[in-house]
Design a protein around this motif. Structure first.
Motif, short mmCIF file in Angstrom:
data_model
loop_
_atom_site.label_atom_id
_atom_site.label_comp_id
_atom_site.label_asym_id
_atom_site.label_seq_id
_atom_site.Cartn_x
_atom_site.Cartn_y
_atom_site.Cartn_z
N THR A 130 0.39 -1.55 -0.01
CA THR A 130 0.19 0.52 0.02
C THR A 130 0.72 1.34 -0.13
O THR A 130 0.58 2.48 -0.75
CB THR A 130 -0.95 -0.64 1.25
N THR A 131 2.11 1.23 0.45
CA THR A 131 2.77 2.70 0.56
C THR A 131 3.46 2.35 -0.81
O THR A 131 3.62 3.98 -1.00
CB THR A 131 4.00 2.24 1.49
N GLN A 132 3.58 1.73 -1.38
CA GLN A 132 3.95 2.01 -3.10
C GLN A 132 3.32 2.02 -3.91
O GLN A 132 3.12 3.36 -4.56
CB GLN A 132 4.46 0.59 -3.48
N ASN A 133 2.10 1.83 -3.32
CA ASN A 133 0.21 2.03 -3.64
C ASN A 133 0.50 3.27 -4.00
O ASN A 133 -0.30 4.04 -5.19
CB ASN A 133 -0.70 1.08 -3.64
N LEU A 134 0.65 4.18 -3.64
CA LEU A 134 0.51 5.24 -2.93
C LEU A 134 1.02 6.19 -3.81
O LEU A 134 0.07 7.51 -4.24
CB LEU A 134 1.06 5.48 -0.93
N MET A 135 2.59 6.17 -3.75
CA MET A 135 2.50 6.79 -5.19
C MET A 135 1.98 6.63 -6.12
O MET A 135 1.60 7.22 -7.44
CB MET A 135 4.17 6.16 -5.71
N VAL A 136 1.72 4.94 -7.29
CA VAL A 136 1.41 4.60 -8.34
C VAL A 136 -0.28 5.87 -8.29
O VAL A 136 -0.13 6.02 -9.60
CB VAL A 136 1.64 3.10 -8.46
N PHE A 137 -0.84 4.95 -6.88
CA PHE A 137 -2.05 6.13 -7.60
C PHE A 137 -1.49 7.34 -7.46
O PHE A 137 -2.69 7.85 -8.60
CB PHE A 137 -3.22 5.38 -6.56
N ARG A 138 -1.27 7.85 -7.19
CA ARG A 138 -1.39 9.94 -6.93
C ARG A 138 -1.05 9.87 -8.03
O ARG A 138 -0.78 10.79 -8.65
CB ARG A 138 -0.18 10.39 -6.60
N PHE A 139 0.35 9.24 -8.71
CA PHE A 139 0.68 10.10 -10.06
C PHE A 139 0.60 9.24 -11.65
O PHE A 139 1.02 9.76 -12.56
CB PHE A 139 2.78 10.06 -9.65
N ALA A 140 -0.18 8.11 -11.33
CA ALA A 140 -0.20 7.51 -12.33
C ALA A 140 -1.89 8.07 -12.27
O ALA A 140 -2.48 6.86 -13.97
CB ALA A 140 0.52 5.90 -12.18
#
Ligand code: BG6
Length: 475
Positions: free
Chosen positions: A175-185
């Protein structure tokens, strides 16, 4: 991966058994570390066979996919050397190393500096031609700003910053890594991700666990050092950072540091507006009776260590001016519940009262399950024009996905030389800088008490803006 050696210092300890070996075993099962040699190093004068038996027991207890056949293959990767953390004893490792070798300090924190120095004195920090040397350090990195800086100096005597991989296992969480993916992709989110549209952000990590067998460490650390300074500050910086110009490790970490540098400093006079601490008393979780923190074995009588900490942080930049970020974590709370919840501002209207069913929330849930929820308003079916809250839910993983545990992910990154998910020193330093006035203020006085099994001390509410409420963890 070319032939690599991983030396685990502290190989007889708990971290090795519970987390590192099960992760290495799974990576082996998946065929991701075919040429990895794992050398355990610890003070016990064990033979290789004894070490193997020790690890086998650990895997039987903690590895999900243990089978005797796989174990027989995995055990061939293992080796053991016994000795103290001194250069002359570590020298026995020399013949076991490959040109590319990584040293993992699975040791009690006071030994990090000692071990890094001894490895350097033994000549192990210099990368040989065609290979590399890396040093992996567990948290906590220092116990305050001064000790973190001293530890950095000590390590830098032999190791370059680029060789040091500081672990924060939350950075290995999906989920931590998803935070970046979800925000920026995703196109739709970023234009809204600012003070114009966001009212508040709440980051919660609630645990039902108490201090367990870790009294000696925890009573000195407390919740602020154990959870907030590292894990929650990382979630906060990922939620607040600017979109990076590339996803290169240095650029990502520059952006995270910039968030920490932009936090409006807490001062000795404003600590109470920005921080609340609590300690669990006796209570109940379901039918189970629980004792209070001060009665736990190994805890100093009358200890004032906090088992709950909450912060209100404000970021002074164009994007976030006026948006409070609330962070909290505690032990012995009502549920194991964790999320990053972002509340949007009210629609500007005009909108009939019956139609408005509350502000939107975007929620990244970490526990009990990883999933994303978007709380929206939709029409209530029927003749009347009325709205009701609806949750658009996306499970994070599907049954076909192969998920990795945080340690699997981070070990693989470390062996592959990807530093994005490790802390650079300035991240650690800035996190300590933000929290130093709180740590100093909390050296005196007592925490606010809360019953085990509750939602934490009632005083946490004083951090909130008048129109905000903590989201309940009892769900
Ligand atoms: C550790 C803390 O770093 O993180 C523990 O020292 C805490 O106190 C743990 O329980 C929480 O992480 P996880 O991944 O086990 O939920």
């Amino acid at each position: 991966m070319t032939a690599t050696t991983l030396v685990i210092l502290g190989a007889s300890g708990d971290l090795t058994q519970r987390l590192l070996m099960p992760a290495l075993f799974r990576l082996h099962l998946l065929g991701l570390t075919p040429e990895l040699r794992i050398v355990g190093y610890a003070k016990e004068a064990w033979t290789r066979e004894h070490f193997e038996r020790h690890i086998q027991k650990a895997l039987q207890a903690f590895a999900v996919d243990y089978t005797p056949a796989q174990w027989n293959r995995f055990r061939r990767q293992l080796d053991y050397v016994g000795g103290e953390l001194q250069a002359d004893e570590l020298a026995a490792l020399k013949d076991k190393l490959s040109p590319s070798s990584m040293f993992y300090l699975a040791l009690p924190p006071p030994l990090f500096g000692v071990a890094a120095t001894a490895l350097g004195e033994a000549g192990f920090s210099k990368s040989p031609r065609g290979g590399w040397r890396r040093l992996v350090v567990e948290k906590p990195f220092g116990t305050d700003l001064e000790s973190a800086r001293a530890l950095r100096e000590q390590m830098h005597a032999y190791w370059e910053e680029e060789q040091i991989l500081r672990i924060d296992h939350f950075l290995g969480k999906e989920t931590t890594q998803n935070l970046m993916v979800f925000r920026f992709a995703n196109r739709f989110l970023e234009p809204l991700w600012n003070t114009q549209h966001i009212a508040q952000v709440q980051i919660t990590y609630a645990e039902t666990l108490g201090v367990e067998q870790r009294a000696a460490y925890y009573d000195k650390a407390g919740a602020l050092r154990d959870m907030l300074q590292n894990h929650l500050m990382q979630l906060f910086s990922l939620a607040a950072m600017e979109p990076p110009s590339s996803w290169d490790a240095e650029v990502l970490r520059d952006h995270k540091v910039e968030v920490l540098r932009s936090v409006i400093p807490i001062t000795s006079r404003t600590v109470d507006e920005h921080a609340v601490r609590g300690q669990y008393r006796a209570g109940k979780l379901g039918r189970k009776k629980l004792i209070g923190y001060r009665s736990e074995p190994g805890i100093k009588r009358g200890s004032n260590t906090e088992t709950f900490a909450a912060l209100r942080l404000e970021v002074d930049n164009w994007r976030w001016h006026g948006v409070p970020f609330y962070l909290r974590s505690g032990k012995r709370l009502a549920t194991n519940y964790s999320e990053i919840a972002v509340q949007f501002r009210e629609v500007p209207g005009p909108i009939p009262h019956a139609v408005h069913a509350g502000n939107n929330w975007m929620i990244f849930r970490i526990r009990p399950v990883e999933r994303m929820d978007l709380l929206v308003t939709a029409k209530q079916p029927g003749v009347k024009l009325a709205g009701r809250p609806v949750t658009l839910t996306a499970p994070y993983a599907t049954p076909d996905d192969r998920e990795f545990s945080a340690y699997e992910q981070l070990l693989l990154d470390a062996l592959g030389g990807d530093r994005s998910n490790f802390l650079r020193f300035d991240e650690v330093e800035w996190a300590w800088r933000v929290l130093t006035p709180v740590l100093e203020a909390w050296e005196k006085g007592t925490p606010d008490f809360y019953a085990s099994g509750s939602e934490g001390p009632a005083t946490q509410a004083r951090l909130l803006d008048p129109d905000h409420q903590w989201r309940s963890i009892a769900r």
